[in-house]
Write a protein that holds these residues in place. Structure first.
Motif, PDB file in Angstrom:
ATOM      1  N   PRO A  64      81.039  36.201  19.824  1.00  0.00           N
ATOM      2  CA  PRO A  64      80.597  35.211  20.804  1.00  0.00           C
ATOM      3  C   PRO A  64      79.138  34.788  20.625  1.00  0.00           C
ATOM      4  CG  PRO A  64      80.324  37.355  21.764  1.00  0.00           C
ATOM      5  CD  PRO A  64      80.808  37.565  20.325  1.00  0.00           C
ATOM      6  N   VAL A  65      78.547  34.971  19.443  1.00  0.00           N
ATOM      7  CA  VAL A  65      77.126  34.729  19.219  1.00  0.00           C
ATOM      8  C   VAL A  65      76.854  33.232  19.052  1.00  0.00           C
ATOM      9  CG1 VAL A  65      75.177  35.186  17.678  1.00  0.00           C
ATOM     10  CG2 VAL A  65      76.843  36.979  18.156  1.00  0.00           C
ATOM     11  N   LEU A  66      75.811  32.754  19.748  1.00  0.00           N
ATOM     12  CA  LEU A  66      75.390  31.368  19.643  1.00  0.00           C
ATOM     13  C   LEU A  66      73.931  31.336  19.201  1.00  0.00           C
ATOM     14  CD1 LEU A  66      76.112  28.343  21.732  1.00  0.00           C
ATOM     15  CD2 LEU A  66      73.730  29.049  21.632  1.00  0.00           C
ATOM     16  N   LEU A  67      73.621  30.505  18.221  1.00  0.00           N
ATOM     17  CA  LEU A  67      72.251  30.261  17.769  1.00  0.00           C
ATOM     18  C   LEU A  67      71.967  28.779  17.910  1.00  0.00           C
ATOM     19  CD1 LEU A  67      72.241  32.420  14.517  1.00  0.00           C
ATOM     20  CD2 LEU A  67      71.417  33.077  16.772  1.00  0.00           C
TER      21      LEU A  67
ATOM     22  N   ALA B 210      58.966  23.324  20.253  1.00  0.00           N
ATOM     23  CA  ALA B 210      60.091  23.522  19.341  1.00  0.00           C
ATOM     24  C   ALA B 210      60.573  24.945  19.588  1.00  0.00           C
ATOM     25  CB  ALA B 210      59.655  23.339  17.893  1.00  0.00           C
ATOM     26  N   ASN B 211      61.839  25.106  19.970  1.00  0.00           N
ATOM     27  CA  ASN B 211      62.373  26.400  20.413  1.00  0.00           C
ATOM     28  C   ASN B 211      63.532  26.875  19.547  1.00  0.00           C
ATOM     29  OD1 ASN B 211      60.776  26.407  22.931  1.00  0.00           O
ATOM     30  ND2 ASN B 211      62.100  24.714  23.497  1.00  0.00           N
ATOM     31  N   LEU B 212      63.677  28.178  19.474  1.00  0.00           N
ATOM     32  CA  LEU B 212      64.863  28.818  18.915  1.00  0.00           C
ATOM     33  C   LEU B 212      65.595  29.497  20.060  1.00  0.00           C
ATOM     34  CD1 LEU B 212      63.416  30.475  15.691  1.00  0.00           C
ATOM     35  CD2 LEU B 212      64.715  28.348  15.862  1.00  0.00           C
ATOM     36  N   ARG B 213      66.930  29.366  20.078  1.00  0.00           N
ATOM     37  CA  ARG B 213      67.745  30.017  21.116  1.00  0.00           C
ATOM     38  C   ARG B 213      68.735  30.958  20.454  1.00  0.00           C
ATOM     39  NH1 ARG B 213      70.464  26.854  25.686  1.00  0.00           N
ATOM     40  NH2 ARG B 213      71.875  26.203  24.059  1.00  0.00           N
ATOM     41  N   ALA B 214      68.956  32.097  21.095  1.00  0.00           N
ATOM     42  CA  ALA B 214      69.993  33.039  20.667  1.00  0.00           C
ATOM     43  C   ALA B 214      70.692  33.515  21.932  1.00  0.00           C
ATOM     44  CB  ALA B 214      69.393  34.217  19.919  1.00  0.00           C
ATOM     45  N   GLY B 215      72.026  33.442  21.932  1.00  0.00           N
ATOM     46  CA  GLY B 215      72.743  33.797  23.148  1.00  0.00           C
ATOM     47  C   GLY B 215      74.125  34.325  22.881  1.00  0.00           C
ATOM     48  N   ALA B 216      74.827  34.560  23.969  1.00  0.00           N
ATOM     49  CA  ALA B 216      76.195  35.060  23.912  1.00  0.00           C
ATOM     50  C   ALA B 216      77.054  34.258  24.877  1.00  0.00           C
ATOM     51  CB  ALA B 216      76.249  36.528  24.281  1.00  0.00           C
TER      52      ALA B 216
ATOM     53  N   TYR C  73      71.337  33.193  27.306  1.00  0.00           N
ATOM     54  CA  TYR C  73      70.562  33.061  26.083  1.00  0.00           C
ATOM     55  C   TYR C  73      69.110  33.475  26.294  1.00  0.00           C
ATOM     56  CZ  TYR C  73      68.763  28.775  28.186  1.00  0.00           C
ATOM     57  OH  TYR C  73      68.167  27.881  29.037  1.00  0.00           O
ATOM     58  N   ALA C  74      68.455  33.827  25.183  1.00  0.00           N
ATOM     59  CA  ALA C  74      67.020  34.056  25.120  1.00  0.00           C
ATOM     60  C   ALA C  74      66.410  32.902  24.346  1.00  0.00           C
ATOM     61  CB  ALA C  74      66.723  35.380  24.440  1.00  0.00           C
ATOM     62  N   LEU C  75      65.145  32.601  24.650  1.00  0.00           N
ATOM     63  CA  LEU C  75      64.500  31.444  24.059  1.00  0.00           C
ATOM     64  C   LEU C  75      63.071  31.794  23.672  1.00  0.00           C
ATOM     65  CD1 LEU C  75      64.576  27.828  25.165  1.00  0.00           C
ATOM     66  CD2 LEU C  75      62.438  29.017  25.488  1.00  0.00           C
ATOM     67  N   GLY C  76      62.608  31.295  22.552  1.00  0.00           N
ATOM     68  CA  GLY C  76      61.217  31.441  22.145  1.00  0.00           C
ATOM     69  C   GLY C  76      60.785  30.185  21.435  1.00  0.00           C
ATOM     70  N   GLY C  77      59.533  29.754  21.677  1.00  0.00           N
ATOM     71  CA  GLY C  77      59.089  28.526  21.038  1.00  0.00           C
ATOM     72  C   GLY C  77      57.585  28.403  20.978  1.00  0.00           C
TER      73      GLY C  77
END
Length: 196
Positions: free
Chosen positions: A88-91, A115-121, A130-134
């Motif tokens: 179920p991983v989402l990027l 500009a962000n990167l997201r990683a979630g389930a 999701y978690a987010l960093g940018g």
């Protein structure tokens, strides 16, 4: 004798023809497949709008781009794309632009771009965490300052193409000027997104 043989032959032929017709009445059928909805398709391009607030702490950005201990209104937009490398991983990759304003004594309206990167389930067919960093910059008439953000959120599918998202991030600048907290402000937003 001939008549009797003829009658038996005609009767036998009639029975065989009747049997063949009866066999033709049986039509084989395949059962209809059971339809099960696949759930929301999280992959692909999306665009949306959001609003919320930014809450600055006692230590504001070093260049004075935001006023310390102030609440800002936030309105903005986001464009991004999601990938599901494995269930179920989402990027994802996302770009955001926000306009922030306040009405206090020290008015410091500004724009923020990230500009962000997201990683979630994908926790259910219609829910994502999701978690987010940018990284990005905060821009005012006084100039620009480099900023970063870390946080997360939750997103729910409303129908086949629309989602609603709630997100909170902590933000800071790259300055070492004391006093310098890691998180100098927090931004909370709620948004509506259209998925293509």
């Amino acid at each position: 004798m001939f008549v009797r043989s003829l009658a038996i032959g005609v009767s036998a032929a009639a029975l065989m023809v009747g049997g063949a017709q009866a066999a033709d009445l049986i039509i084989p059928t395949t059962p209809e497949p059971i339809y099960a909805p696949a759930g929301f398709d999280w992959e692909g391009l999306y665009v949306g709008a959001r609003l919320g607030g930014q809450f600055t702490g006692a230590n504001s950005y070093a260049d004075g781009n935001v006023t310390a201990s102030t609440t800002y209104g936030v309105v903005g937009a986001a464009v991004g794309v999601n990938f599901i490398p494995m269930d179920p991983v989402l990027l994802g990759v996302e770009v955001t632009a926000d306009y922030m304003w306040n009405t206090g004594a020290a008015v410091t309206n500004s724009g923020e771009f990230f500009a962000n990167l997201r990683a979630g389930a994908i926790v259910t067919d219609n829910a994502l965490i999701y978690a987010l960093g940018g990284v990005g910059f905060n821009n005012t008439a006084a100039g620009s300052v480099g900023v970063y953000q870390l946080g997360g959120g939750v997103e729910f599918a409303v129908n086949d193409v629309v989602t609603v998202r709630g997100e909170i991030v902590g933000q800071g600048d790259f300055s070492n000027t004391a006093p310098d907290s890691f998180f100098e402000s927090a931004k909370a937003t709620v948004g509506v997104f259209y998925h293509f």
